[in-house]
Design a protein around this motif. Structure first.
Motif, PDB file in Angstrom:
ATOM      1  N   MET A   1       0.838  -1.163   0.000  1.00 44.90           N
ATOM      2  CA  MET A   1       0.000   0.000   0.000  1.00 44.90           C
ATOM      3  C   MET A   1       0.892   1.237   0.000  1.00 44.90           C
ATOM      4  O   MET A   1       1.914   1.271   0.664  1.00 44.90           O
ATOM      5  N   ALA A   2       0.481   2.254  -0.747  1.00 50.48           N
ATOM      6  CA  ALA A   2       1.258   3.486  -0.823  1.00 50.48           C
ATOM      7  C   ALA A   2       1.213   4.227   0.504  1.00 50.48           C
ATOM      8  O   ALA A   2       0.171   4.345   1.126  1.00 50.48           O
ATOM      9  N   GLU A   3       2.345   4.720   0.925  1.00 50.90           N
ATOM     10  CA  GLU A   3       2.446   5.440   2.184  1.00 50.90           C
ATOM     11  C   GLU A   3       2.226   6.946   2.004  1.00 50.90           C
ATOM     12  O   GLU A   3       1.997   7.650   2.967  1.00 50.90           O
ATOM     13  N   VAL A   4       2.354   7.442   0.790  1.00 47.16           N
ATOM     14  CA  VAL A   4       2.234   8.871   0.518  1.00 47.16           C
ATOM     15  C   VAL A   4       0.773   9.222   0.287  1.00 47.16           C
ATOM     16  O   VAL A   4       0.077   8.560  -0.467  1.00 47.16           O
ATOM     17  N   TYR A   8      -4.125  10.685  -6.016  1.00 41.72           N
ATOM     18  CA  TYR A   8      -5.099  11.219  -6.962  1.00 41.72           C
ATOM     19  C   TYR A   8      -5.377  10.208  -8.066  1.00 41.72           C
ATOM     20  O   TYR A   8      -4.498   9.417  -8.421  1.00 41.72           O
ATOM     21  N   ALA A   9      -6.583  10.254  -8.599  1.00 43.73           N
ATOM     22  CA  ALA A   9      -6.974   9.378  -9.707  1.00 43.73           C
ATOM     23  C   ALA A   9      -7.805  10.196 -10.691  1.00 43.73           C
ATOM     24  O   ALA A   9      -8.469  11.158 -10.315  1.00 43.73           O
ATOM     25  N   VAL A  21     -15.413   1.414  -8.214  1.00 38.90           N
ATOM     26  CA  VAL A  21     -14.270   0.737  -7.579  1.00 38.90           C
ATOM     27  C   VAL A  21     -13.442   1.743  -6.784  1.00 38.90           C
ATOM     28  O   VAL A  21     -13.060   1.481  -5.636  1.00 38.90           O
ATOM     29  N   LEU A  22     -13.173   2.908  -7.368  1.00 39.25           N
ATOM     30  CA  LEU A  22     -12.380   3.917  -6.665  1.00 39.25           C
ATOM     31  C   LEU A  22     -13.107   4.442  -5.432  1.00 39.25           C
ATOM     32  O   LEU A  22     -12.500   4.640  -4.378  1.00 39.25           O
ATOM     33  N   GLN A  23     -14.420   4.631  -5.541  1.00 39.00           N
ATOM     34  CA  GLN A  23     -15.182   5.094  -4.382  1.00 39.00           C
ATOM     35  C   GLN A  23     -15.175   4.045  -3.270  1.00 39.00           C
ATOM     36  O   GLN A  23     -15.031   4.382  -2.099  1.00 39.00           O
ATOM     37  N   LYS A  24     -15.295   2.773  -3.628  1.00 43.63           N
ATOM     38  CA  LYS A  24     -15.239   1.702  -2.621  1.00 43.63           C
ATOM     39  C   LYS A  24     -13.874   1.645  -1.950  1.00 43.63           C
ATOM     40  O   LYS A  24     -13.759   1.231  -0.802  1.00 43.63           O
ATOM     41  N   ALA A  25     -12.832   2.059  -2.684  1.00 42.11           N
ATOM     42  CA  ALA A  25     -11.473   2.077  -2.130  1.00 42.11           C
ATOM     43  C   ALA A  25     -11.233   3.320  -1.268  1.00 42.11           C
ATOM     44  O   ALA A  25     -10.154   3.474  -0.703  1.00 42.11           O
ATOM     45  N   GLY A  26     -12.220   4.211  -1.186  1.00 44.56           N
ATOM     46  CA  GLY A  26     -12.090   5.369  -0.322  1.00 44.56           C
ATOM     47  C   GLY A  26     -11.847   6.688  -1.021  1.00 44.56           C
ATOM     48  O   GLY A  26     -11.704   7.715  -0.366  1.00 44.56           O
ATOM     49  N   PHE A  27     -11.773   6.681  -2.345  1.00 49.97           N
ATOM     50  CA  PHE A  27     -11.566   7.927  -3.086  1.00 49.97           C
ATOM     51  C   PHE A  27     -12.837   8.764  -3.080  1.00 49.97           C
ATOM     52  O   PHE A  27     -13.947   8.221  -3.105  1.00 49.97           O
ATOM     53  N   GLU A  46     -13.434  13.866 -17.610  1.00 52.23           N
ATOM     54  CA  GLU A  46     -12.814  12.994 -16.623  1.00 52.23           C
ATOM     55  C   GLU A  46     -13.240  13.446 -15.234  1.00 52.23           C
ATOM     56  O   GLU A  46     -13.371  14.641 -14.963  1.00 52.23           O
ATOM     57  N   THR A  47     -13.437  12.487 -14.355  1.00 52.82           N
ATOM     58  CA  THR A  47     -13.729  12.769 -12.953  1.00 52.82           C
ATOM     59  C   THR A  47     -12.413  12.699 -12.196  1.00 52.82           C
ATOM     60  O   THR A  47     -11.656  11.738 -12.337  1.00 52.82           O
ATOM     61  N   LEU A  48     -12.139  13.737 -11.408  1.00 57.15           N
ATOM     62  CA  LEU A  48     -10.920  13.813 -10.614  1.00 57.15           C
ATOM     63  C   LEU A  48     -11.255  13.336  -9.204  1.00 57.15           C
ATOM     64  O   LEU A  48     -12.254  13.769  -8.614  1.00 57.15           O
ATOM     65  N   MET A  49     -10.411  12.450  -8.677  1.00 57.80           N
ATOM     66  CA  MET A  49     -10.692  11.846  -7.370  1.00 57.80           C
ATOM     67  C   MET A  49      -9.454  11.921  -6.486  1.00 57.80           C
ATOM     68  O   MET A  49      -8.328  11.990  -6.985  1.00 57.80           O
TER      69      MET A  49
END
Length: 59
Positions: A1-4, A8-9, A21-27, A46-49
């Motif tokens: 898992m990324a520590e930083v 952004y997605a 999927v991104l929303q379920k991951a917490g974005f 594009e949606t920025l997350m």
């Protein structure tokens, strides 16, 4: 898992599966932007997350 954080997605706004999927991951959605998509050969919305800093439990 990324520590930083934050991470952004960017995802095509019409790609509902990837958005979910991104929303379920917490974005969270932070905005939209028009950008050129080389694979589609056109400009798309594009949606920025963003995935923010999570509270870490005390050690």
């Amino acid at each position: 898992m990324a520590e930083v954080r934050p991470l952004y997605a960017r995802v095509a706004s019409d790609n509902l599966g990837s958005l979910r999927v991104l929303q379920k991951a917490g974005f969270s959605i932070v905005g939209t932007e028009i950008a050129y998509a080389p694979t589609r050969g056109a400009e798309i919305e594009e949606t920025l997350m963003r995935l923010g800093i999570r509270s870490l439990p005390d050690a």
